[in-house]
Scaffold this motif. Structure first.
Motif, PDB file in Angstrom:
ATOM      1  N   ALA A 218       0.818  -1.266   0.026  1.00  0.00           N
ATOM      2  CA  ALA A 218      -0.001  -0.091  -0.148  1.00  0.00           C
ATOM      3  C   ALA A 218       0.802   1.068  -0.031  1.00  0.00           C
ATOM      4  N   GLU A 219       0.415   2.246  -0.811  1.00  0.00           N
ATOM      5  CA  GLU A 219       1.258   3.431  -0.592  1.00  0.00           C
ATOM      6  C   GLU A 219       0.251   4.699  -0.420  1.00  0.00           C
ATOM      7  N   ILE A 220       0.467   5.191   1.011  1.00  0.00           N
ATOM      8  CA  ILE A 220      -0.565   6.172   1.310  1.00  0.00           C
ATOM      9  C   ILE A 220       0.191   7.538   1.147  1.00  0.00           C
ATOM     10  N   PHE A 221      -0.295   8.246   0.296  1.00  0.00           N
ATOM     11  CA  PHE A 221       0.111   9.757   0.066  1.00  0.00           C
ATOM     12  C   PHE A 221      -0.353  10.784   0.780  1.00  0.00           C
ATOM     13  N   VAL A 222       0.452  11.261   1.897  1.00  0.00           N
ATOM     14  CA  VAL A 222      -0.115  12.303   3.042  1.00  0.00           C
ATOM     15  C   VAL A 222       0.537  13.613   2.849  1.00  0.00           C
ATOM     16  N   HIS A 223      -0.178  14.655   3.490  1.00  0.00           N
ATOM     17  CA  HIS A 223       0.434  15.913   3.424  1.00  0.00           C
ATOM     18  C   HIS A 223       1.776  15.833   4.361  1.00  0.00           C
ATOM     19  N   PRO A 224       2.955  16.335   3.507  1.00  0.00           N
ATOM     20  CA  PRO A 224       4.196  16.327   4.403  1.00  0.00           C
ATOM     21  C   PRO A 224       3.853  16.787   5.817  1.00  0.00           C
ATOM     22  N   GLY A 225       2.960  18.001   6.056  1.00  0.00           N
ATOM     23  CA  GLY A 225       2.933  18.612   7.473  1.00  0.00           C
ATOM     24  C   GLY A 225       1.927  17.846   8.104  1.00  0.00           C
ATOM     25  N   GLY A 226       1.272  17.108   7.848  1.00  0.00           N
ATOM     26  CA  GLY A 226       0.198  16.346   8.493  1.00  0.00           C
ATOM     27  C   GLY A 226       0.035  14.668   8.724  1.00  0.00           C
ATOM     28  N   LYS A 227       1.021  14.256   9.556  1.00  0.00           N
ATOM     29  CA  LYS A 227       0.940  12.884   9.854  1.00  0.00           C
ATOM     30  C   LYS A 227       0.264  12.422  11.069  1.00  0.00           C
ATOM     31  N   LYS A 228      -0.861  13.168  11.254  1.00  0.00           N
ATOM     32  CA  LYS A 228      -2.056  12.686  12.197  1.00  0.00           C
ATOM     33  C   LYS A 228      -2.942  11.904  11.535  1.00  0.00           C
ATOM     34  N   HIS A 229      -3.253  10.658  11.639  1.00  0.00           N
ATOM     35  CA  HIS A 229      -3.961   9.977  11.193  1.00  0.00           C
ATOM     36  C   HIS A 229      -5.663  10.025  11.420  1.00  0.00           C
ATOM     37  N   PRO A 230      -6.482  10.323  10.288  1.00  0.00           N
ATOM     38  CA  PRO A 230      -7.574  10.746  10.468  1.00  0.00           C
ATOM     39  C   PRO A 230      -8.381   9.829  11.285  1.00  0.00           C
ATOM     40  N   ARG A 231      -8.089   8.494  11.304  1.00  0.00           N
ATOM     41  CA  ARG A 231      -8.794   7.527  12.016  1.00  0.00           C
ATOM     42  C   ARG A 231      -8.072   6.865  13.185  1.00  0.00           C
ATOM     43  N   PHE A 232      -7.049   7.411  13.777  1.00  0.00           N
ATOM     44  CA  PHE A 232      -6.102   6.802  14.573  1.00  0.00           C
ATOM     45  C   PHE A 232      -6.715   6.339  15.704  1.00  0.00           C
ATOM     46  N   ASP A 233      -7.958   6.979  16.111  1.00  0.00           N
ATOM     47  CA  ASP A 233      -9.007   6.516  17.214  1.00  0.00           C
ATOM     48  C   ASP A 233      -8.873   4.863  17.157  1.00  0.00           C
ATOM     49  N   ARG A 234      -9.211   4.379  15.923  1.00  0.00           N
ATOM     50  CA  ARG A 234      -9.449   2.818  15.611  1.00  0.00           C
ATOM     51  C   ARG A 234      -8.367   2.097  16.285  1.00  0.00           C
ATOM     52  N   TYR A 235      -7.238   2.627  16.470  1.00  0.00           N
ATOM     53  CA  TYR A 235      -6.012   1.827  16.799  1.00  0.00           C
ATOM     54  C   TYR A 235      -5.231   2.343  18.134  1.00  0.00           C
ATOM     55  N   ALA A 236      -5.882   3.577  18.538  1.00  0.00           N
ATOM     56  CA  ALA A 236      -5.013   4.342  19.504  1.00  0.00           C
ATOM     57  C   ALA A 236      -4.784   3.481  20.855  1.00  0.00           C
ATOM     58  N   GLY A 237      -5.988   2.610  21.288  1.00  0.00           N
ATOM     59  CA  GLY A 237      -5.650   1.681  22.282  1.00  0.00           C
ATOM     60  C   GLY A 237      -5.142   0.428  22.031  1.00  0.00           C
ATOM     61  N   TYR A 238      -4.729   0.039  20.905  1.00  0.00           N
ATOM     62  CA  TYR A 238      -4.601  -1.294  20.533  1.00  0.00           C
ATOM     63  C   TYR A 238      -2.873  -1.513  20.721  1.00  0.00           C
ATOM     64  N   GLU A 239      -2.930  -2.812  21.701  1.00  0.00           N
ATOM     65  CA  GLU A 239      -1.529  -3.002  22.152  1.00  0.00           C
ATOM     66  C   GLU A 239      -0.736  -4.014  21.018  1.00  0.00           C
ATOM     67  N   VAL A 240       0.415  -3.568  20.895  1.00  0.00           N
ATOM     68  CA  VAL A 240       1.457  -4.249  20.103  1.00  0.00           C
ATOM     69  C   VAL A 240       2.718  -4.597  20.858  1.00  0.00           C
ATOM     70  N   THR A 241       3.572  -5.661  20.415  1.00  0.00           N
ATOM     71  CA  THR A 241       4.736  -5.870  20.977  1.00  0.00           C
ATOM     72  C   THR A 241       5.827  -5.077  20.213  1.00  0.00           C
ATOM     73  N   LEU A 242       6.625  -4.050  20.802  1.00  0.00           N
ATOM     74  CA  LEU A 242       7.512  -3.222  19.924  1.00  0.00           C
ATOM     75  C   LEU A 242       8.836  -3.225  20.453  1.00  0.00           C
ATOM     76  N   LEU A 243       9.931  -3.679  19.301  1.00  0.00           N
ATOM     77  CA  LEU A 243      11.314  -3.618  19.914  1.00  0.00           C
ATOM     78  C   LEU A 243      11.908  -2.248  19.098  1.00  0.00           C
TER      79      LEU A 243
END
Ligand code: GAP
Length: 576
Positions: A218-243
């Motif tokens: 997937a290539e998602i073309f975004v405004h360079p000054g706007g990296k806030k995802h419009p649907r971030f709420d969908r995954y804001a509370g989602y837990e992932v294992t990060l290293l």
């Protein structure tokens, strides 16, 4: 986490025997780096691709495009593949096998081999044994080997082409048309699922390292000054294992974290990258990757491309291969569009209207056509057009027309300072790219779903595949092939098929054997037609993993199975 058992041989034995994966061109001795998907493998792969599309195409709303697998040279000059898409190679002086220099070094305990220079690798390999013949390599030269397959386009043509090494480039070269398709608005995304080709040096890892493989990008073309995802709420509370990088450098364990915490703590660069990390975790678990053997690892600064703002790999733990990258998620900034704009000469920007128009002082150049006409004759219009774009100095303006440099004295134009209303700006979008390897996903799903237990004193092999990716979704068995049970069972199988449920009808052998045959290929539900079916129009439905059975009305069976397969009905809700 404890090292998982190496079950590669068991998984591949089952995969070959039951028609999932076969060596390619086997009757000619096979060829490394290529595989065939057999009948069940091809079906499972398609289902995995469909599961991926359910997220990206249907839910995210990113339309899929399809570009050729052969690309012309300028594409790959711009992308950097012609110059830099290479691995470090070494040839064993004893057995003459070509080897990936960093892999040999890593196999011999050299840390950070992937980021080492050719000279450093030569030094590291001096006392290393060859991974093919075991002899000490000694003084060897390490050199770059470009991984692209090349070809010529057209008979007798001098037009060079390459088999694409990733599906991404077509989505960059189509950017102006995609922008118009999406009505000139950012952000927008597009996806492509298809073959990619890399002439890997010594692919010895089965489905993990192939020369021809399937990517879903997937290539998602975004405004360079706007990296806030419009649907971030969908995954804001989602837990992932990060290293993260720092944890790797300090040799610390990965952490479980919500996406909101990861962005707020600055571990993940922005909401877009975090959103697609979570979405990737969601997809991989939904297709059967074990969440306990899944992590997201940030690229170290030595592995990360210089232009990338952040990059994370979705990795799964394999008993044979260790941590394997299935997915790369990167914020590629404007690198790709800038590179293609540079080589093609086409402006790859988007016009963004300003919320509040602003006034700006601008310098406008007004050519004096009465004077330019006689002086430049047929070239006068081209000179004037170049002039309005020029940046004149005190002695005039220099322009290039038809390859000629022309200096135009200040007397032939007027420079006016004007206040203009600016209603919008041209921006070069940044690209967020989640890139998936479908074949590696297929292998991970096979390995993570493989299970063995003992039933009635016999070894039972099961692929605990989620119903959405299982190649066969239901088995239908008449208890015996007579007394009308066979006829009823065929009618039931036909009804399931008509409802779009892929069904195998099996009337041969003991019922226990038929269950085992389906368990082994991951069929989630088995329907048995017995004498009671003829009396009360019910059948038994057996769940593969628990082996529990319930009686279900024959007439509602297609809807019941559809609910079970789609996950909208729980097996436990069907009764005792
Ligand atoms: N456009 C970015 C890109 O292609 P990549 O990390 O080179 O990034 C993306 O490839 C994914 O493609 C990887 O995460 C992996 O799953 C898969 N992949 C790459 N090379 C592969 C190979 N030789 N065989 C099988 N899968 C491969």
């Amino acid at each position: 986490m404890a090292e998982p058992e190496d079950i590669y041989e068991k998984v591949m034995e089952l995969a070959k025997r039951r028609g999932f994966i076969w060596p390619s061109a086997e009757i000619y001795g096979g060829v490394a780096g290529f595989i065939d998907y057999g009948p069940l493998g091809a079906q499972m792969k398609r289902r995995i691709e469909e599961a991926w599309r359910a997220f990206y195409v249907i839910r995210e709303g990113f339309y899929e495009i399809e570009c050729p697998t052969v690309g012309i040279e300028p594409i790959f000059v711009a992308s950097g593949h012609v110059k830099g898409f290479s691995d470090k190679m070494v040839q064993c002086p004893h057995c003459e096998e070509y080897l990936r220099a960093d892999h040999v070094a890593a196999a011999n305990g050299c840390e950070g081999a992937a980021g080492m220079t050719a000279e450093a690798l030569s030094g590291a390999l001096r006392t290393s044994p060859c991974t093919a013949c075991g002899e000490e390599l000694g003084e060897v030269k390490v050199f770059d080997f470009n991984l692209m397959f090349n070809t010529w386009i057209g008979p007798g043509s001098q037009r060079k082409g390459y088999l694409r090494p990733e599906t991404a480039q077509g989505m960059f070269t189509d950017f102006p048309r995609l922008l118009r398709f999406y009505r000139d608005k950012l952000p927008f995304g597009t996806v492509q699922v298809g073959k990619a080709y890399r002439n890997e040096i010594s692919p010895r890892q089965g489905m993990i390292r192939l020369r021809e493989f399937t990517q879903a990008e997937a290539e998602i073309f975004v405004h360079p000054g706007g990296k806030k995802h419009p649907r971030f709420d969908r995954y804001a509370g989602y837990e992932v294992t990060l290293l993260g990088c720092a944890a790797q450098e300090a040799k610390e364990e990965p952490v479980r974290m919500t996406m909101r915490e990861a962005v707020e703590e600055g571990l993940v660069a922005n909401e877009y990258v975090a959103y697609y990390i979570a979405l990737t975790c969601d997809i991989l678990v939904s297709i059967g990757v074990d969440p306990a053997r899944l992590r997201f690892r940030q690229h170290l600064t030595t592995e990360r491309a210089h232009y990338a703002a952040d990059c994370w790999d979705g990795e799964v733990l394999s008993g044979r291969f260790g941590w394997v990258e299935l997915v790369g998620i990167a914020d590629r900034t404007d690198y790709d569009l800038k590179a293609h704009a540079g080589v093609s000469g086409v402006a790859l920007t988007a016009y963004i209207p300003l919320e509040i128009p602003r006034m700006e002082r601008r310098r406008r150049i007004i050519p004096d056509m009465k004077a330019l006409g006689p002086k430049f004759r047929e070239k006068a219009r081209a000179v004037a057009e170049a002039l309005v774009q020029a940046d004149p100095g005190p002695d005039g303006a220099t322009v290039t027309v038809d390859g000629d440099q022309i200096t135009i004295p200040a007397s032939l134009y007027e420079v006016r300072e004007e206040e203009v209303e600016v209603r919008g700006v041209e921006v070069m979008p940044h690209v967020i790219e989640p890139s998936y390897g479908i074949d590696r996903m297929c292998y991970a799903v096979l390995e993570h779903s493989y299970a063995e237990d003992t039933v009635e004193g016999e070894l039972r092999r099961t692929l605990r595949l989620p119903a959405r990716v299982a190649p066969v979704q239901a088995g239908v068995f008449p208890l015996v092939s007579r007394d009308g049970l066979d006829v009823a069972a065929r009618e039931i199988a036909d009804a399931l098929t008509a409802a779009g449920i892929f069904t195998e009808f099996d009337e041969s052998g003991a019922i226990g054997r038929r269950y085992r045959r389906q368990d082994e290929i991951g069929t989630p539900y088995a329907v048995t037609v017995d004498y009671q079916t003829l009396e009360d129009r019910t059948v038994t439905v057996r769940e593969r993993d628990s082996m529990a059975q319930v009686r279900v009305k024959r007439d509602t069976l297609p809807a019941t199975l559809r609910g079970l397969i789609d996950g909208t009905t729980a097996f436990s809700s069907l009764g005792p």
